[in-house]
Write a protein that holds these residues in place. Structure first.
Motif, mmCIF file in Angstrom:
data_model
loop_
_atom_site.group_PDB
_atom_site.id
_atom_site.type_symbol
_atom_site.label_atom_id
_atom_site.label_comp_id
_atom_site.label_asym_id
_atom_site.label_seq_id
_atom_site.Cartn_x
_atom_site.Cartn_y
_atom_site.Cartn_z
ATOM 1 N N GLY A 192 -31.806 -4.295 -11.876
ATOM 2 C CA GLY A 192 -30.804 -4.753 -12.829
ATOM 3 C C GLY A 192 -29.383 -4.617 -12.341
ATOM 4 O O GLY A 192 -28.433 -4.778 -13.107
ATOM 5 N N GLY A 193 -29.227 -4.326 -11.061
ATOM 6 C CA GLY A 193 -27.886 -4.143 -10.513
ATOM 7 C C GLY A 193 -27.625 -2.688 -10.204
ATOM 8 O O GLY A 193 -28.227 -1.789 -10.787
ATOM 9 N N GLY A 194 -26.705 -2.444 -9.296
ATOM 10 C CA GLY A 194 -26.423 -1.079 -8.894
ATOM 11 C C GLY A 194 -27.453 -0.562 -7.904
ATOM 12 O O GLY A 194 -28.345 -1.285 -7.457
ATOM 13 N N PHE A 250 -28.749 6.461 -5.387
ATOM 14 C CA PHE A 250 -28.215 7.222 -4.266
ATOM 15 C C PHE A 250 -28.881 8.587 -4.187
ATOM 16 O O PHE A 250 -29.395 9.104 -5.188
ATOM 17 C CB PHE A 250 -26.699 7.397 -4.428
ATOM 18 N N CYS A 251 -28.822 9.156 -2.982
ATOM 19 C CA CYS A 251 -29.388 10.493 -2.785
ATOM 20 C C CYS A 251 -28.390 11.517 -3.335
ATOM 21 O O CYS A 251 -27.287 11.682 -2.799
ATOM 22 C CB CYS A 251 -29.655 10.745 -1.301
ATOM 23 N N VAL A 252 -28.790 12.182 -4.399
ATOM 24 C CA VAL A 252 -27.928 13.152 -5.083
ATOM 25 C C VAL A 252 -28.751 14.401 -5.364
ATOM 26 O O VAL A 252 -29.844 14.307 -5.921
ATOM 27 C CB VAL A 252 -27.388 12.565 -6.415
ATOM 28 N N ALA A 253 -28.211 15.542 -4.972
ATOM 29 C CA ALA A 253 -28.864 16.833 -5.244
ATOM 30 C C ALA A 253 -30.299 16.843 -4.732
ATOM 31 O O ALA A 253 -31.194 17.376 -5.394
ATOM 32 C CB ALA A 253 -28.818 17.154 -6.738
ATOM 33 N N ARG A 297 -32.456 14.401 -4.311
ATOM 34 C CA ARG A 297 -33.411 13.399 -4.799
ATOM 35 C C ARG A 297 -32.631 12.140 -5.187
ATOM 36 O O ARG A 297 -31.421 12.200 -5.381
ATOM 37 C CB ARG A 297 -34.198 13.932 -5.989
ATOM 38 N N PHE A 298 -33.331 11.032 -5.284
ATOM 39 C CA PHE A 298 -32.662 9.780 -5.602
ATOM 40 C C PHE A 298 -32.318 9.720 -7.089
ATOM 41 O O PHE A 298 -33.114 10.097 -7.953
ATOM 42 C CB PHE A 298 -33.524 8.587 -5.189
ATOM 43 N N SER A 299 -31.125 9.220 -7.356
ATOM 44 C CA SER A 299 -30.653 9.129 -8.727
ATOM 45 C C SER A 299 -31.378 7.999 -9.455
ATOM 46 O O SER A 299 -32.025 7.145 -8.839
ATOM 47 C CB SER A 299 -29.141 8.863 -8.753
ATOM 48 N N ALA A 300 -31.247 8.027 -10.760
ATOM 49 C CA ALA A 300 -31.769 6.926 -11.558
ATOM 50 C C ALA A 300 -30.863 5.711 -11.396
ATOM 51 O O ALA A 300 -29.701 5.826 -10.994
ATOM 52 C CB ALA A 300 -31.835 7.345 -13.034
ATOM 53 N N PRO A 307 -28.292 2.945 -12.495
ATOM 54 C CA PRO A 307 -27.230 3.074 -13.496
ATOM 55 C C PRO A 307 -27.538 2.247 -14.737
ATOM 56 O O PRO A 307 -28.245 1.245 -14.684
ATOM 57 C CB PRO A 307 -25.986 2.531 -12.768
ATOM 58 N N THR A 308 -27.013 2.703 -15.869
ATOM 59 C CA THR A 308 -27.155 1.969 -17.128
ATOM 60 C C THR A 308 -25.767 1.767 -17.717
ATOM 61 O O THR A 308 -24.841 2.524 -17.440
ATOM 62 C CB THR A 308 -28.031 2.728 -18.134
ATOM 63 N N ARG A 309 -25.631 0.745 -18.552
ATOM 64 C CA ARG A 309 -24.311 0.373 -19.053
ATOM 65 C C ARG A 309 -23.756 1.395 -20.033
ATOM 66 O O ARG A 309 -22.568 1.421 -20.304
ATOM 67 C CB ARG A 309 -24.380 -1.002 -19.721
ATOM 68 N N GLU A 322 -24.855 5.465 -22.200
ATOM 69 C CA GLU A 322 -25.728 6.639 -22.116
ATOM 70 C C GLU A 322 -26.821 6.632 -23.158
ATOM 71 O O GLU A 322 -27.960 6.969 -22.854
ATOM 72 C CB GLU A 322 -24.866 7.910 -22.267
#
Lengths: 253, 312
Positions: A143-145, A148-151, A153-156, A158-160, A162
């Motif tokens: 869906g776009g975005g 990234f590797c954060v802490a 593990r890979f992040s979720a 992004p969502t428009r 919360e």
């Protein structure tokens, strides 16, 4: 002494009058307790008002150095699971203590060197270049975005927003009166407001009258194209706070 | 007659409520990359504007992105809209000479048809977008100056250094009541890039929380300009999302989309949900919280007195 008091004391006796006063007081106390919102279970802790500062800043230890053992061995995520140092009096954290072996008697005199390996997203400096999780390509999201590797593990993706699209509404249900209500999403999209009573739409008024606050009413809500809070877990996934139905203009996903 | 009056009053209340919901959270441009007045933009920059969550792009004639330059003496540069930002097969980005809307990120992105001319100025007009209702937000114009070459290196970032938290309460225009939020002030570490930090974005993630376990994917909670002079950045979370042990990490991103390291470093805090008492109102309209309890007491008292008097 008021005449109603002398009359009642003569008629019922002081003990009976006291019993009635206690009953009334008990009813009032029960009503007030039932009206309380969450947060009172925390009563006993010092209440804080808006603006009061609770500076409890803690720095988690980061996996910045190569492990002493084999570089490919999985290392626990000490940055989160390790006990966090207590806050200092000033409200900021002291630097985390350096990692110490539990037994100095068993510490080898020459710790093994880092063995370079391909860098992977694991919170470890696999390639021994002094950088953790560097050079790891992001994963594109449908869906776009990107992820990234954060802490470690890979992040979720992004969502428009919360929780919900600001200003949007979803249907919720009450246990009284019309049984039909709605919640509006807050301006920052982080939460819904309270469930406020509304008139039942004609297509569900019969169901509301017959079944009141019920799975049937929620099903009617879904069948007629609304975005409805899944209070009766009609999709059987154990989640009663999610939304079902036509929620494209409400949900963040 | 009385029924008609009641119906009219109800209609007025419902219309007023709908109008309030429609006017709340208007779409707006939150940030622009590069920012207005930037002086060292790389020649291969991808330009973007970050819109508020209620914004929607439908690609109509009022939602056109305009690029002008190189100045002095420049002109409008033709750029075309794409339905989305998905890169074509074999490419890692959407094609040059186009702009696209990434709804999940809230970003309208523009890729100039060719490299920007070094030392020249350019102007971008970002359009106002529609919101969930019919109202349209205001557009914004940004002017920047190009640096002396392309950005080829990823930014460097030391990660977050500190977090402090508090609880805040403010009137929310959409729900017409006060909303409680956890407030987290995050202090970023040192950052650098071959074209400076003025156009960097700071992307913050929640890496631990009530709904995020040690192995759950971190969730992005903020995308904003990298703070000047490493000032603390404030992140807000709902009480449900910020209660208990919470951790954050962040990375820096440049105008090309290159990401820094430093996102392995986390800062953590343990919050506590405040004991707010909302009163006895079921739906918590404002007046009910102050009158419900005394009214209840009065009714109970009258009922008790009447019961004593009735058997005479």
């Amino acid at each position: 002494m008021p005449s109603c008091y002398r009359f009642n004391v003569a008629r019922f006796g002081k003990r009976a009058l006291a019993h009635r006063a206690i009953s009334v007081a008990a009813l009032v106390g029960a009503a007030l307790a039932a009206c309380s919102r969450s947060g009172l279970e925390d009563l006993g802790a010092s209440p804080i008002g808006p603006g009061a500062s609770r500076n409890e800043s803690v720095d988690a230890s980061a996996m910045t150095s190569a492990p002493l053992t084999d570089a490919k061995a999985p290392v626990p995520d000490a940055s989160v699971d390790a006990p966090m140092p207590p806050p200092t009096a000033t409200g900021t954290s002291a630097p985390p203590p350096p990692t110490q072996p539990t037994s100095t008697a068993t510490m080898p005199p020459n710790p093994p060197r880092c063995v370079p390996a391909d860098e992977t997203c694991n919170g470890v400096d696999d390639d021994c270049n002094g950088e953790v999780d560097d050079g790891i390509a992001a994963i594109p999201c449908p869906g776009g975005g990107e992820r990234f590797c954060v802490a470690g593990r890979f992040s979720a993706c992004p969502t428009r927003c919360e929780t919900c699209i600001p200003g949007s509404e979803r249907i919720c249900f009450l246990s009284y009166c019309t049984y039909w209500a709605a919640q509006t999403c807050a301006a920052d999209g982080r939460s819904f407001g309270v469930c406020q009573e509304r008139h039942v739409p004609p297509e569900c008024s019969g169901v509301a009258t017959k079944h009141k606050d019920s799975p049937e009413l929620e099903q009617c809500c879904l069948d007629n194209g609304y975005c409805c809070r899944d209070e009766y877990d009609l999709d059987h996934d154990g989640n009663r706070s999610e939304m079902l139905g036509k929620c494209d203009e409400v949900s963040c996903k | 007659m009385q029924i008609a009056r009641a119906a009219t009053s109800l209609a007025v209340v419902l219309v007023a409520h709908a109008a309030r919901a429609a006017d709340c959270a208007p779409p707006e441009i939150l940030d622009m990359f590069p920012p207005d007045g930037a002086t060292n933009v790389p020649t291969n920059a991808i330009l973007s504007a970050h819109y508020s969550p209620s914004s929607q792009w439908v690609g109509g004639e009022h939602e056109v992105v305009t690029l002008h330059g190189p100045d002095p003496g420049g002109e409008d540069i033709p750029v075309d809209p794409l339905p989305d930002c998905t890169p074509p097969e074999g490419m890692d980005r959407f094609p040059p000479g186009n702009y696209c809307w990434s709804g999940s990120e809230g970003l309208l992105k523009l890729r100039p048809p060719e490299d920007l001319r070094a030392g020249s100025a350019y102007t971008v007009e970002w359009p106002g977008l529609r919101g969930l209702t019919a109202s349209r937000g205001a557009g914004r114009t940004v002017t920047f100056t190009v640096g002396d070459g392309p950005d080829v290196e990823s930014p460097k970032f030391a990660g977050l250094e500190n977090v402090e938290w508090d609880v805040g309460r403010s009137k929310d225009e959409c729900i017409d009541s006060e909303a409680d939020r956890f407030l987290f002030d995050l202090t970023p570490g040192e950052a650098s890039d071959d074209f400076g930090t003025e156009s960097l974005a700071l992307v913050v993630y929640e890496t631990r929380g009530p709904n995020i376990g040690p192995s759950s994917p971190p969730e992005q909670v903020a995308f904003l300009p990298f703070p000047v002079k490493r000032d603390p950045t404030r992140i807000e979370l709902s009480l449900d999302d910020g209660k208990g042990p919470v951790c954050f990490a962040a990375r820096a991103q440049d105008l090309i989309g290159n990401s820094s390291t430093g996102a392995d470093k986390q800062v953590c805090a343990t919050t506590k949900k405040p004991p707010f008492f909302y009163g006895c109102a079921m739906t918590a309209p404002r007046f009910a919280t102050t009158t419900a309890a005394p009214a209840l007491l009065l009714l109970l008292s009258l009922a008790a007195l009447r019961r004593h008097r009735s058997p005479s």
